[in-house]
Design a protein around this motif. Sequence first.
Motif, PDB file in Angstrom:
ATOM      1  N   ARG A   5      -7.267   8.353   2.049  1.00  0.00           N
ATOM      2  CA  ARG A   5      -6.915   8.416   0.513  1.00  0.00           C
ATOM      3  C   ARG A   5      -7.555   7.118  -0.185  1.00  0.00           C
ATOM      4  O   ARG A   5      -7.490   6.884  -1.487  1.00  0.00           O
ATOM      5  CB  ARG A   5      -5.591   8.592   0.316  1.00  0.00           C
ATOM      6  CG  ARG A   5      -5.127  10.048   0.722  1.00  0.00           C
ATOM      7  CD  ARG A   5      -3.661  10.399   0.213  1.00  0.00           C
ATOM      8  NE  ARG A   5      -3.370  11.816   0.860  1.00  0.00           N
ATOM      9  CZ  ARG A   5      -2.783  12.758  -0.062  1.00  0.00           C
ATOM     10  NH1 ARG A   5      -2.335  12.148  -1.121  1.00  0.00           N
ATOM     11  NH2 ARG A   5      -2.342  13.767   0.496  1.00  0.00           N
ATOM     12  N   GLU A   6      -8.033   5.967   0.531  1.00  0.00           N
ATOM     13  CA  GLU A   6      -8.390   4.998   0.032  1.00  0.00           C
ATOM     14  C   GLU A   6      -7.277   4.372  -0.806  1.00  0.00           C
ATOM     15  O   GLU A   6      -7.401   3.913  -2.129  1.00  0.00           O
ATOM     16  CB  GLU A   6      -9.522   5.193  -0.890  1.00  0.00           C
ATOM     17  CG  GLU A   6     -10.871   5.501   0.182  1.00  0.00           C
ATOM     18  CD  GLU A   6     -12.089   5.791  -0.827  1.00  0.00           C
ATOM     19  OE1 GLU A   6     -12.205   5.552  -2.107  1.00  0.00           O
ATOM     20  OE2 GLU A   6     -13.274   5.943  -0.053  1.00  0.00           O
ATOM     21  N   MET A   7      -5.985   4.356  -0.118  1.00  0.00           N
ATOM     22  CA  MET A   7      -4.922   3.843  -0.969  1.00  0.00           C
ATOM     23  C   MET A   7      -4.256   2.642  -0.181  1.00  0.00           C
ATOM     24  O   MET A   7      -4.250   2.434   0.988  1.00  0.00           O
ATOM     25  CB  MET A   7      -3.781   5.031  -0.895  1.00  0.00           C
ATOM     26  CG  MET A   7      -2.565   4.920  -1.663  1.00  0.00           C
ATOM     27  SD  MET A   7      -1.665   6.535  -1.291  1.00  0.00           S
ATOM     28  CE  MET A   7      -1.064   6.793  -2.864  1.00  0.00           C
ATOM     29  N   THR A   8      -3.797   1.643  -0.978  1.00  0.00           N
ATOM     30  CA  THR A   8      -2.903   0.601  -0.505  1.00  0.00           C
ATOM     31  C   THR A   8      -1.623   1.039  -0.094  1.00  0.00           C
ATOM     32  O   THR A   8      -0.914   1.638  -0.770  1.00  0.00           O
ATOM     33  CB  THR A   8      -3.276  -0.583  -1.282  1.00  0.00           C
ATOM     34  OG1 THR A   8      -2.418  -0.339  -2.536  1.00  0.00           O
ATOM     35  CG2 THR A   8      -4.418  -1.016  -1.689  1.00  0.00           C
ATOM     36  N   LYS A   9      -1.043   0.198   0.565  1.00  0.00           N
ATOM     37  CA  LYS A   9       0.517   0.220   0.889  1.00  0.00           C
ATOM     38  C   LYS A   9       1.190  -0.056  -0.417  1.00  0.00           C
ATOM     39  O   LYS A   9       2.442   0.871  -0.817  1.00  0.00           O
ATOM     40  CB  LYS A   9       1.112  -0.769   1.925  1.00  0.00           C
ATOM     41  CG  LYS A   9       0.392  -0.593   3.240  1.00  0.00           C
ATOM     42  CD  LYS A   9       1.094  -1.799   4.395  1.00  0.00           C
ATOM     43  CE  LYS A   9       0.444  -1.635   5.453  1.00  0.00           C
ATOM     44  NZ  LYS A   9       0.699  -2.439   6.566  1.00  0.00           N
ATOM     45  N   THR A  10       0.743  -0.810  -1.290  1.00  0.00           N
ATOM     46  CA  THR A  10       1.451  -1.200  -2.587  1.00  0.00           C
ATOM     47  C   THR A  10       1.323   0.210  -3.394  1.00  0.00           C
ATOM     48  O   THR A  10       2.205   0.494  -4.002  1.00  0.00           O
ATOM     49  CB  THR A  10       0.908  -2.277  -3.388  1.00  0.00           C
ATOM     50  OG1 THR A  10       0.945  -3.358  -2.533  1.00  0.00           O
ATOM     51  CG2 THR A  10       1.667  -2.494  -4.653  1.00  0.00           C
ATOM     52  N   ARG A  13       3.730   2.761  -2.224  1.00  0.00           N
ATOM     53  CA  ARG A  13       4.949   2.123  -2.434  1.00  0.00           C
ATOM     54  C   ARG A  13       5.402   2.748  -3.788  1.00  0.00           C
ATOM     55  O   ARG A  13       6.465   3.450  -4.150  1.00  0.00           O
ATOM     56  CB  ARG A  13       5.158   0.712  -2.352  1.00  0.00           C
ATOM     57  CG  ARG A  13       6.602   0.233  -2.506  1.00  0.00           C
ATOM     58  CD  ARG A  13       6.954  -1.078  -2.353  1.00  0.00           C
ATOM     59  NE  ARG A  13       6.051  -1.833  -3.260  1.00  0.00           N
ATOM     60  CZ  ARG A  13       6.389  -1.966  -4.701  1.00  0.00           C
ATOM     61  NH1 ARG A  13       7.517  -1.538  -5.318  1.00  0.00           N
ATOM     62  NH2 ARG A  13       5.753  -2.675  -5.570  1.00  0.00           N
ATOM     63  N   GLU A  14       4.547   2.394  -4.846  1.00  0.00           N
ATOM     64  CA  GLU A  14       4.627   2.731  -6.140  1.00  0.00           C
ATOM     65  C   GLU A  14       4.585   4.235  -6.513  1.00  0.00           C
ATOM     66  O   GLU A  14       5.395   4.742  -7.249  1.00  0.00           O
ATOM     67  CB  GLU A  14       3.565   2.068  -7.116  1.00  0.00           C
ATOM     68  CG  GLU A  14       3.799   0.597  -6.931  1.00  0.00           C
ATOM     69  CD  GLU A  14       2.599  -0.190  -7.956  1.00  0.00           C
ATOM     70  OE1 GLU A  14       1.809   0.304  -8.149  1.00  0.00           O
ATOM     71  OE2 GLU A  14       2.812  -1.609  -7.998  1.00  0.00           O
ATOM     72  N   ALA A  15       3.789   4.968  -5.887  1.00  0.00           N
ATOM     73  CA  ALA A  15       3.725   6.387  -5.918  1.00  0.00           C
ATOM     74  C   ALA A  15       4.860   7.075  -5.657  1.00  0.00           C
ATOM     75  O   ALA A  15       5.247   8.148  -6.372  1.00  0.00           O
ATOM     76  CB  ALA A  15       2.359   6.911  -5.265  1.00  0.00           C
ATOM     77  N   LEU A  23       9.273  -0.995   2.396  1.00  0.00           N
ATOM     78  CA  LEU A  23       7.758  -1.082   2.859  1.00  0.00           C
ATOM     79  C   LEU A  23       7.765  -2.177   3.927  1.00  0.00           C
ATOM     80  O   LEU A  23       7.113  -1.938   5.130  1.00  0.00           O
ATOM     81  CB  LEU A  23       6.667  -1.534   1.612  1.00  0.00           C
ATOM     82  CG  LEU A  23       5.318  -1.222   2.025  1.00  0.00           C
ATOM     83  CD1 LEU A  23       5.118  -0.100   2.411  1.00  0.00           C
ATOM     84  CD2 LEU A  23       4.606  -1.761   1.015  1.00  0.00           C
ATOM     85  N   ALA A  24       8.470  -3.142   3.783  1.00  0.00           N
ATOM     86  CA  ALA A  24       8.377  -4.406   4.717  1.00  0.00           C
ATOM     87  C   ALA A  24       9.202  -3.830   6.075  1.00  0.00           C
ATOM     88  O   ALA A  24       8.689  -4.219   7.333  1.00  0.00           O
ATOM     89  CB  ALA A  24       9.243  -5.406   4.151  1.00  0.00           C
ATOM     90  N   LYS A  25      10.323  -3.029   5.946  1.00  0.00           N
ATOM     91  CA  LYS A  25      11.114  -2.431   7.217  1.00  0.00           C
ATOM     92  C   LYS A  25       9.808  -1.555   7.966  1.00  0.00           C
ATOM     93  O   LYS A  25       9.887  -1.652   9.041  1.00  0.00           O
ATOM     94  CB  LYS A  25      12.146  -1.616   6.879  1.00  0.00           C
ATOM     95  CG  LYS A  25      13.251  -2.720   6.499  1.00  0.00           C
ATOM     96  CD  LYS A  25      14.285  -1.600   6.118  1.00  0.00           C
ATOM     97  CE  LYS A  25      15.779  -2.378   5.670  1.00  0.00           C
ATOM     98  NZ  LYS A  25      16.724  -1.476   5.325  1.00  0.00           N
ATOM     99  N   MET A  26       9.152  -0.966   7.276  1.00  0.00           N
ATOM    100  CA  MET A  26       8.167   0.079   7.815  1.00  0.00           C
ATOM    101  C   MET A  26       7.221  -0.745   8.711  1.00  0.00           C
ATOM    102  O   MET A  26       6.619  -0.502   9.847  1.00  0.00           O
ATOM    103  CB  MET A  26       7.350   1.097   6.766  1.00  0.00           C
ATOM    104  CG  MET A  26       8.285   1.891   6.168  1.00  0.00           C
ATOM    105  SD  MET A  26       7.749   2.880   4.963  1.00  0.00           S
ATOM    106  CE  MET A  26       6.373   3.546   5.692  1.00  0.00           C
ATOM    107  N   GLY A  27       6.689  -1.972   8.078  1.00  0.00           N
ATOM    108  CA  GLY A  27       5.727  -2.663   8.730  1.00  0.00           C
ATOM    109  C   GLY A  27       6.138  -3.542  10.009  1.00  0.00           C
ATOM    110  O   GLY A  27       5.472  -3.810  10.550  1.00  0.00           O
TER     111      GLY A  27
END
Length: 60
Positions: A5-10, A13-15, A23-27
């Motif tokens: 989807r050409e999408m960043t993690k950030t 997260r916002e969406a 997000l940090a836990k997932m990483g």
Amino acid sequence: MLVDREMTKTEMREALGLSSSTLAKMGKNEYVSLEVIDKICSYFGCTPNDVIEHKKEQEG
């Protein structure tokens, strides 16, 4: 899925309205709630198996 989807993690997260700590836990492969997994699956139209992997805890 993010790459497709050409999408960043950030952006994800916002969406989804996730916190940066989630997000940090997932990483770090740490526990996240089923509610978070549900949000991700609903957003991407996928199943939990596409998002998570179960690993047996090592006995030590």
